[in-house]
Design a protein around this motif. Sequence first.
Motif, PDB file in Angstrom:
ATOM      1  N   GLU A 217       0.795  -1.223   0.000  1.00  0.00           N
ATOM      2  CA  GLU A 217       0.000   0.000   0.000  1.00  0.00           C
ATOM      3  C   GLU A 217       0.831   1.278   0.000  1.00  0.00           C
ATOM      4  OE1 GLU A 217      -2.341  -0.794   3.468  1.00  0.00           O
ATOM      5  OE2 GLU A 217      -3.951  -1.689   2.290  1.00  0.00           O
ATOM      6  N   LEU A 269       0.557  -3.047  -9.168  1.00  0.00           N
ATOM      7  CA  LEU A 269       1.243  -1.789  -8.866  1.00  0.00           C
ATOM      8  C   LEU A 269       1.595  -1.012 -10.134  1.00  0.00           C
ATOM      9  CD1 LEU A 269       3.617  -3.008  -5.985  1.00  0.00           C
ATOM     10  CD2 LEU A 269       1.478  -1.717  -5.770  1.00  0.00           C
ATOM     11  N   THR A 273      -0.978   2.233  -9.822  1.00  0.00           N
ATOM     12  CA  THR A 273      -0.305   3.293  -9.065  1.00  0.00           C
ATOM     13  C   THR A 273       0.539   4.132 -10.008  1.00  0.00           C
ATOM     14  OG1 THR A 273       1.804   2.171  -8.573  1.00  0.00           O
ATOM     15  CG2 THR A 273      -0.086   1.647  -7.135  1.00  0.00           C
ATOM     16  N   TRP A 275       3.555   5.026  -8.944  1.00  0.00           N
ATOM     17  CA  TRP A 275       4.902   4.875  -8.416  1.00  0.00           C
ATOM     18  C   TRP A 275       5.860   4.616  -9.573  1.00  0.00           C
ATOM     19  CZ3 TRP A 275       3.772   0.588  -4.207  1.00  0.00           C
ATOM     20  CH2 TRP A 275       2.770   1.064  -3.340  1.00  0.00           C
TER      21      TRP A 275
END
Length: 309
Positions: A217, A269, A273, A275
Amino acid sequence: MKSKSIEEFYQDIVRDSDIKPSSLLPSGIQKEIGHFNVFNIQELFEKMKQKPVMPYDRRAYFKISLIQGKNRVEYADRVIDIEENALLFATPKIPYHYVPQDTKQAGHFCVFTTEFLTKDKSGIDLDKLPIFQTDGYPVFQLTKEETIAIDLIFKKIHDEINSDYVYKYDLIRNYVAELIHFGQKLQPVTALYSKHNSAARVSSLFAELLERQFPIESPHQRLELKSAKDFATRLSIHVNHLNKVLKENTGKTTTELISDRLIHEAKILLKQTDWNISEIAYSLGFEELAHFSNFFKKQTALTPLSFRV
């Protein structure tokens, strides 16, 4: 698996009850001598609103229990059903799961930290005692006479911990040493160790430990268990045994199962996301971005950047 501290032990006891943790603490014990406490199981059960269940965890303390009643103790590769009277030794080295099977519980247990029973204070080297080794059998079936003898030692501990005697904890160490030596002289209850479902339990606990690490997370969150050896260590079994069991039960090796889960999380991910790929690689336990890219391409035939696009 983070070891449960002695503070968390008290929190587990008082959960869903009217008991205050401070009311359970022994008197006259200072931090520099470690921690020790003793409990009457029947009295503790009567104070609690629901049946206590000790989850599968590693503890940061030792525990010696005189168990009177139906109980089950579950380890990674074995299950022990206790029908009546037994003496149980728990060590920080071995995670386990303790489940009372009925409400008719009696007996005693004591908990203590390594600092309380160090060799210079008691003459006992806990790390070298056979009864606390990871390959030992820590549960001992008791006869009626043995149960009475153990019960008497615990009653002496209860009397002493409630006394005003200045050197009471020195005396209690002697009683704990007596319990330990009593147990080492007994024969292990190998007949109580059920091997029938041990493979299924190892597979189930492996899956639980694997899934417990997800979802990721935050880019600052990082996997702790990344290899077959990591998981075997947490389960206190040999890595070869873990590989054999998982291969027989799932058709895949430990490494393949870990890789499958890592790829699943990596895809999430990358797609869900913002990121950067270095952050994703770090959170999934890869030391170098190149290692993650090679791993991902080997599993999917795509680079992480190509998959994200």
